[in-house]
Motif scaffolding. Structure first.
Motif, mmCIF file in Angstrom:
data_model
loop_
_atom_site.group_PDB
_atom_site.id
_atom_site.type_symbol
_atom_site.label_atom_id
_atom_site.label_comp_id
_atom_site.label_asym_id
_atom_site.label_seq_id
_atom_site.Cartn_x
_atom_site.Cartn_y
_atom_site.Cartn_z
ATOM 1 N N LEU A 262 -0.704 -2.155 -14.451
ATOM 2 C CA LEU A 262 0.613 -2.671 -14.491
ATOM 3 C C LEU A 262 0.779 -1.671 -12.988
ATOM 4 C CD1 LEU A 262 1.363 -0.945 -17.974
ATOM 5 C CD2 LEU A 262 1.714 -3.200 -17.252
ATOM 6 N N ARG A 263 0.625 -0.580 -12.525
ATOM 7 C CA ARG A 263 0.673 0.039 -11.570
ATOM 8 C C ARG A 263 0.875 -0.746 -10.104
ATOM 9 N NH1 ARG A 263 0.560 6.901 -11.821
ATOM 10 N NH2 ARG A 263 1.440 6.435 -13.828
ATOM 11 N N PRO A 264 -0.327 -0.989 -9.596
ATOM 12 C CA PRO A 264 -0.134 -2.264 -8.617
ATOM 13 C C PRO A 264 0.723 -3.210 -8.823
ATOM 14 C CG PRO A 264 -2.508 -1.469 -9.233
ATOM 15 C CD PRO A 264 -1.719 -1.149 -10.826
ATOM 16 N N LEU A 265 0.597 -3.827 -9.884
ATOM 17 C CA LEU A 265 1.745 -4.944 -10.550
ATOM 18 C C LEU A 265 3.036 -4.697 -9.746
ATOM 19 C CD1 LEU A 265 2.692 -7.736 -11.951
ATOM 20 C CD2 LEU A 265 2.752 -6.793 -13.779
ATOM 21 N N LEU A 266 3.254 -4.179 -9.692
ATOM 22 C CA LEU A 266 4.508 -3.228 -10.267
ATOM 23 C C LEU A 266 4.970 -2.791 -7.928
ATOM 24 C CD1 LEU A 266 7.701 -2.304 -11.111
ATOM 25 C CD2 LEU A 266 6.705 -0.204 -10.826
ATOM 26 N N ALA A 267 4.266 -2.397 -7.864
ATOM 27 C CA ALA A 267 4.635 -2.762 -6.086
ATOM 28 C C ALA A 267 4.313 -3.641 -5.962
ATOM 29 C CB ALA A 267 3.393 -2.032 -5.524
ATOM 30 N N MET A 268 3.589 -4.858 -5.887
ATOM 31 C CA MET A 268 3.567 -6.161 -5.831
ATOM 32 C C MET A 268 4.731 -7.071 -5.953
ATOM 33 S SD MET A 268 2.385 -9.311 -7.232
ATOM 34 C CE MET A 268 2.252 -10.706 -6.172
ATOM 35 N N LEU A 269 5.520 -6.987 -7.019
ATOM 36 C CA LEU A 269 6.776 -7.138 -7.193
ATOM 37 C C LEU A 269 7.277 -6.708 -6.287
ATOM 38 C CD1 LEU A 269 6.445 -7.324 -10.862
ATOM 39 C CD2 LEU A 269 7.354 -9.010 -9.762
ATOM 40 N N ILE A 270 7.388 -5.228 -6.270
ATOM 41 C CA ILE A 270 9.294 -5.008 -5.464
ATOM 42 C C ILE A 270 8.762 -5.352 -4.002
ATOM 43 C CG2 ILE A 270 9.459 -3.012 -4.024
ATOM 44 C CD1 ILE A 270 8.534 -1.614 -6.687
ATOM 45 N N MET B 179 1.057 -1.221 -0.181
ATOM 46 C CA MET B 179 -0.083 -0.141 -0.185
ATOM 47 C C MET B 179 0.974 1.558 0.294
ATOM 48 S SD MET B 179 -2.800 -1.271 -0.361
ATOM 49 C CE MET B 179 -3.825 0.532 -0.162
ATOM 50 N N PHE B 180 1.729 1.195 0.594
ATOM 51 C CA PHE B 180 3.056 2.506 1.021
ATOM 52 C C PHE B 180 3.446 2.574 -1.038
ATOM 53 C CE2 PHE B 180 7.894 3.851 0.708
ATOM 54 C CZ PHE B 180 7.305 5.283 1.456
ATOM 55 N N LEU B 181 3.824 1.693 -1.388
ATOM 56 C CA LEU B 181 4.137 1.307 -2.805
ATOM 57 C C LEU B 181 3.059 2.661 -3.605
ATOM 58 C CD1 LEU B 181 6.755 -1.629 -2.779
ATOM 59 C CD2 LEU B 181 7.580 0.695 -2.796
ATOM 60 N N ALA B 182 2.087 1.513 -3.377
ATOM 61 C CA ALA B 182 0.954 2.247 -3.871
ATOM 62 C C ALA B 182 1.102 3.516 -4.756
ATOM 63 C CB ALA B 182 -0.609 1.000 -3.917
ATOM 64 N N LYS B 183 0.802 3.411 -3.224
ATOM 65 C CA LYS B 183 0.680 5.613 -2.673
ATOM 66 C C LYS B 183 1.889 6.076 -3.831
ATOM 67 C CE LYS B 183 -0.382 8.841 0.557
ATOM 68 N NZ LYS B 183 -0.759 9.659 2.476
ATOM 69 N N LEU B 184 2.788 5.760 -3.487
ATOM 70 C CA LEU B 184 4.111 6.230 -4.517
ATOM 71 C C LEU B 184 3.780 6.114 -5.781
ATOM 72 C CD1 LEU B 184 7.394 5.130 -1.928
ATOM 73 C CD2 LEU B 184 6.257 7.545 -2.443
ATOM 74 N N LEU B 185 3.449 5.035 -6.546
ATOM 75 C CA LEU B 185 3.334 5.182 -7.743
ATOM 76 C C LEU B 185 2.243 5.688 -8.377
ATOM 77 C CD1 LEU B 185 4.728 1.049 -7.700
ATOM 78 C CD2 LEU B 185 5.653 3.205 -8.655
ATOM 79 N N LYS B 186 0.591 6.256 -7.180
ATOM 80 C CA LYS B 186 -0.432 6.856 -7.730
ATOM 81 C C LYS B 186 -0.582 4.928 -8.288
ATOM 82 C CE LYS B 186 0.819 11.377 -7.584
ATOM 83 N NZ LYS B 186 1.513 12.462 -8.859
ATOM 84 N N ALA B 187 -0.651 4.002 -7.715
ATOM 85 C CA ALA B 187 -1.832 3.187 -7.820
ATOM 86 C C ALA B 187 -3.520 2.619 -7.956
ATOM 87 C CB ALA B 187 -1.042 1.977 -8.014
ATOM 88 N N ASP B 188 -3.506 2.549 -8.164
ATOM 89 C CA ASP B 188 -5.253 1.806 -8.387
ATOM 90 C C ASP B 188 -5.512 0.905 -6.392
ATOM 91 O OD1 ASP B 188 -8.047 1.638 -8.837
ATOM 92 O OD2 ASP B 188 -7.878 -0.668 -7.917
ATOM 93 N N THR B 189 -6.337 1.929 -5.542
ATOM 94 C CA THR B 189 -5.783 1.074 -4.039
ATOM 95 C C THR B 189 -6.411 0.117 -3.979
ATOM 96 O OG1 THR B 189 -6.060 3.764 -3.600
ATOM 97 C CG2 THR B 189 -6.448 2.019 -1.940
ATOM 98 N N SER B 190 -8.223 -0.380 -4.311
ATOM 99 C CA SER B 190 -8.479 -1.332 -4.316
ATOM 100 C C SER B 190 -7.572 -2.841 -4.867
ATOM 101 C CB SER B 190 -9.676 -1.136 -4.895
ATOM 102 O OG SER B 190 -10.396 -2.679 -4.322
ATOM 103 N N LEU B 191 -7.275 -2.377 -5.985
ATOM 104 C CA LEU B 191 -6.714 -3.974 -6.337
ATOM 105 C C LEU B 191 -4.859 -4.205 -5.860
ATOM 106 C CD1 LEU B 191 -5.664 -6.146 -8.390
ATOM 107 C CD2 LEU B 191 -5.491 -4.057 -10.148
ATOM 108 N N SER B 192 -4.654 -2.953 -5.546
ATOM 109 C CA SER B 192 -3.223 -2.955 -4.833
ATOM 110 C C SER B 192 -3.407 -3.616 -3.359
ATOM 111 C CB SER B 192 -2.792 -1.406 -4.465
ATOM 112 O OG SER B 192 -2.070 -0.906 -5.593
#
Length: 336
Positions: free
Chosen positions: A315-323, A113-126
């Motif tokens: 793509l952004r939630p995926l990146l957050a999850m990968l990291i 969720m921290f990375l999702a916020k930095l990446l401006k990723a979709d909150t629900s999916l993240s």
């Protein structure tokens, strides 16, 4: 509604269920092929459903039957999934591992969720991906989605990403195992507290031997067990969130299927093979049935995915999850 209309609706309902059944059957066959056997039938099914949607669109006439698979069969699969959790073993042998499991879940959700916020990723999916990474993959995502009021599309995307990424990590573990200075038992613990799904833990742990696999699955079972308290925490959080936002619809539907999950866990832990002796072949059959109807459910969810939206949304939630997954593997490696 006339009798002819009812008959037509019933046929379409059955046809919709049959549609998900056939694709699940094809997915099961594909998952036995080289390379795809590491991906698994769940990921194969979601990919087929997504491809079908992009080429032929959503089969509207079959919608009711497909939704039955994606909602009712999904809940049934989660209930039956409880049989995989031996609470007796968790309580008596895995309490030390349970502490590490709590750390895994908290770390995965918070960092994602921290990375999702930095990446401006979709909150629900993240959030779904963070929970899936920390707990038990697609099953955890499916279990918490109704609580979080997640869209079917997000549930399917999350389950697909978890299945694919988790497989890549599990295969990587088996490749690097001979190169890392861990004993078989340490390697098993590492796999159990860091990999995404039970299937991924089994895939990574098997080459290290039966003892390593046993401790790996024990560590993983602790994370599955923690799905229950996590779900109740999420229920409380959602109720508080809606009240804070002054949402007129403050009602959170209680996930009754989680009660079924707990009951089946207790039944499997303290009744099966103690009071009622069940042949291993029967248990294997139930396990296969559980996986199969979960696959049918994911097909129904996968049909909701529009690739045009996926490219911008996932793509952004995926990146957050990968990291998160990468850091989780590194940190837990040094912990064990």
């Amino acid at each position: 509604m006339t009798d002819s209309h009812k008959s037509f609706a019933s046929r379409n309902w059955l046809a919709g269920i049959g549609f998900t059944f056939i694709i699940a059957l094809v997915s099961f066959g594909l998952s036995k092929l080289p390379v795809l056997n590491h991906v698994g039938q769940l990921a194969c099914a979601i990919i087929i459903a997504i491809i079908f949607r992009q080429i032929w669109g959503y089969p509207e006439k079959l919608r009711e039957g497909i939704q039955f698979s994606s909602k009712k069969l999904l809940r049934l699969a989660i209930i039956l999934f409880g049989l995989k959790l031996n609470m007796d073993i968790v309580f008596h042998q895995g309490l030390g591992l349970l502490v590490k499991d709590v750390g895994t879940i908290v770390f995965s959700i918070v960092l994602t969720m921290f990375l999702a916020k930095l990446l401006k990723a979709d909150t629900s999916l993240s959030l779904l991906l963070g929970i899936g990474t920390g707990v038990c993959g697609a099953a955890a995502i499916a279990a918490v989605s109704p609580i979080l009021k997640a869209k079917d599309e997000d549930t399917a995307i999350g389950a697909g990403i978890i299945a694919l990424v988790g497989t890549i990590f599990a295969v990587t573990y088996t490749i690097i195992r001979p190169l890392i200075p861990l004993t078989d038992i340490q390697y098993g613990i590492w796999s159990g507290i860091s990999l995404h799904e039970i299937a991924h833990v089994a895939l990574a742990g098997t080459p290290a031997g039966s003892d390593a696999l046993a401790i790996a699955l024990l560590a993983k079972l602790g994370r599955v067990f923690l799905l229950v308290p996590l779900s109740f925490i999420l229920i409380y959080w959602m109720k508080h969130k809606r009240k804070t936002e002054a949402d007129s619809d403050t009602k959170i539907e209680f996930p009754w299927f989680l009660i079924g999950f707990i009951i089946m866990s207790l039944f499997g832990s303290y009744i099966l093979n103690r009071v009622i002796i069940v042949p291993a072949s029967v248990m294997d059959g139930i396990s296969f049935f559980t996986s199969f109807i979960l696959t049918m459910a994911m097909i129904g969810l996968g049909l909701n995915i529009n690739l045009k939206d996926l490219r911008t949304k996932a793509l952004r939630p995926l990146l957050a999850m990968l990291i998160t997954s990468l850091f989780l593997s590194i940190i837990t490696y040094f912990i064990v």
